[in-house]
Enzyme design. Structure first.
Site, PDB file in Angstrom:
ATOM      1  N   GLY A  92       0.851  -1.240  -0.070  1.00 21.65           N
ATOM      2  CA  GLY A  92       0.075  -0.117   0.159  1.00 21.65           C
ATOM      3  C   GLY A  92       0.882   1.259  -0.010  1.00 21.65           C
ATOM      4  N   GLY A 147       0.296  -1.154   6.572  1.00 18.79           N
ATOM      5  CA  GLY A 147      -0.810  -0.161   6.850  1.00 18.79           C
ATOM      6  C   GLY A 147      -1.946  -0.834   7.098  1.00 18.79           C
ATOM      7  N   LYS A 197      -8.268  -4.681   6.512  1.00 19.55           N
ATOM      8  CA  LYS A 197      -7.161  -4.548   5.414  1.00 19.55           C
ATOM      9  C   LYS A 197      -7.487  -5.285   4.161  1.00 19.55           C
ATOM     10  CE  LYS A 197      -3.034  -5.498   6.450  1.00 19.55           C
ATOM     11  NZ  LYS A 197      -2.814  -4.223   5.359  1.00 19.55           N
ATOM     12  N   GLY A 198      -6.835  -4.958   2.850  1.00 17.22           N
ATOM     13  CA  GLY A 198      -7.121  -5.526   1.823  1.00 17.22           C
ATOM     14  C   GLY A 198      -7.508  -4.675   0.734  1.00 17.22           C
ATOM     15  N   GLY A 199      -7.575  -3.347   1.103  1.00 18.70           N
ATOM     16  CA  GLY A 199      -8.198  -2.197   0.133  1.00 18.70           C
ATOM     17  C   GLY A 199      -6.992  -2.320  -1.323  1.00 18.70           C
ATOM     18  N   GLU A 240      -0.932 -10.633   3.506  1.00 14.81           N
ATOM     19  CA  GLU A 240      -0.552  -9.933   4.435  1.00 14.81           C
ATOM     20  C   GLU A 240      -1.062 -10.474   5.699  1.00 14.81           C
ATOM     21  OE1 GLU A 240      -1.399  -5.673   2.482  1.00 14.81           O
ATOM     22  OE2 GLU A 240      -3.162  -6.537   3.477  1.00 14.81           O
TER      23      GLU A 240
HETATM   24  C1  5RP Z   1      -3.607  -3.552   1.241  1.00 14.72           C
HETATM   25  C2  5RP Z   1      -3.795  -3.052   2.390  1.00 14.72           C
HETATM   26  C3  5RP Z   1      -3.312  -1.671   2.772  1.00 14.72           C
HETATM   27  O1  5RP Z   1      -2.569  -1.922   3.800  1.00 14.72           O
HETATM   28  C4  5RP Z   1      -4.278  -0.753   2.993  1.00 14.72           C
HETATM   29  O2  5RP Z   1      -5.233  -0.762   1.814  1.00 14.72           O
HETATM   30  C5  5RP Z   1      -3.845   0.604   3.162  1.00 14.72           C
HETATM   31  O3  5RP Z   1      -3.374   1.171   1.981  1.00 14.72           O
HETATM   32  P1  5RP Z   1      -2.847   2.740   2.323  1.00 14.72           P
HETATM   33  O4  5RP Z   1      -1.479   2.788   3.057  1.00 14.72           O
HETATM   34  O5  5RP Z   1      -2.462   2.641   0.676  1.00 14.72           O
HETATM   35  O6  5RP Z   1      -4.023   3.393   2.663  1.00 14.72           O
HETATM   36  O7  5RP Z   1      -4.547  -3.676   3.286  1.00 14.72           O
HETATM   37  O8  5RP Z   1      -4.168  -4.855   0.797  1.00 14.72           O
END
Ligand code: 5RP
Length: 219
Positions: free
Chosen positions: A29, A82, A94-96, A103
């Site tokens: 991320g 993150g 998480k997982g966005g 992870e």
């Molecule tokens: C990826 C995640 C990232 O940690 C979560 O999406 C946060 O991302 P960012 O630091 O861009 O806000 O879980 O799968």
């Protein structure tokens, strides 16, 4: 302070956890990208890392850091990652960025999980951010029907294929008060690889950046 500066400040707070000679676990991320960008400021070189996404792998390799196979080591000292939401007891969504399964595997293998984020990610109740669920492609419709019985609305993240070759469903409209129970229950649905709740293995510490500075959160 703009959003990128907040990410950098949160990332900087995790640097003291990185130990010379130890394998480092690295998530995925934009906040993690900020963390990777700060690694060259350490007074020593990181020899090896396990990464949660091919994107993070590429950034680490570009710094000359070797990527090791998790199967070749027994555990990881520190994992830095993150979050999309940070809830009570440092349970996370998480997982966005679509990397939730790797992870979660790395978080489980790590002695310490350090979460880094800007303050907008901290919530009282998890679920405003749609909960990502990684699913075996052939089970998509069946899993969507099962997820709907939990009270949310699953939406297929069309066009996205995870690093593991699977699809993602994002469950909207959830109010997750019992995160550990919900995490276990969703993982019982056949076809679910894993879900984006990190409650059974929550973060050990979180560094949250705002214009007022850095806040350390402990469970
Ligand atoms: C990826 C995640 C990232 O940690 C979560 O999406 C946060 O991302 P960012 O630091 O861009 O806000 O879980 O799968």
């Amino acid at each position: 302070m703009d959003a990128q500066q907040l990410k950098l400040e949160a990332a900087r707070a995790a640097l003291p956890f990185v130990k010379q000679g130890a394998v480092l676990g690295v998530g995925s991320g934009s906040t993690v990208n900020a963390f990777i960008s700060l690694l060259p400021t350490l007074p020593f070189k990181i020899t090896a890392a396990v990464a949660a996404s091919t994107a993070s792998e590429a950034l680490l390799k570009a710094q000359g850091i070797a990527i090791v196979d998790l199967n070749s080591i027994e555990s990881i000292g520190v994992y830095v990652d993150g979050a999309d939401e940070i809830g009570p007891s440092l349970a996370l969504i998480k997982g966005g960025g679509a990397a939730l399964t790797r992870e979660k595997i790395i978080a489980q293998a790590s002695e310490q999980f350090v979460c880094i984020a800007d303050a907008s990610k901290v919530v009282k109740v998890l679920g405003k951010f749609p909960l990502p669920v990684e699913v075996i492609p052939m089970a998509r419709m069946q899993v969507m029907r099962a997820l709907a019985t939990f009270g949310g609305t699953p939406v297929w993240r069309e066009g996205v294929v995870t690093d593991n070759g699977n699809i993602l469903l994002d469950v909207r409209g959830m109010m997750i008060t019992e995160a550990r129970e919900m995490e276990s229950a969703l993982n019982q649905i056949p076809g679910v690889v894993t879900n984006g709740l990190f409650a059974l293995r929550a973060a050990d510490v979180a560094y949250v950046a705002s214009s007022e500075g850095i806040r350390e959160l402990r469970p």
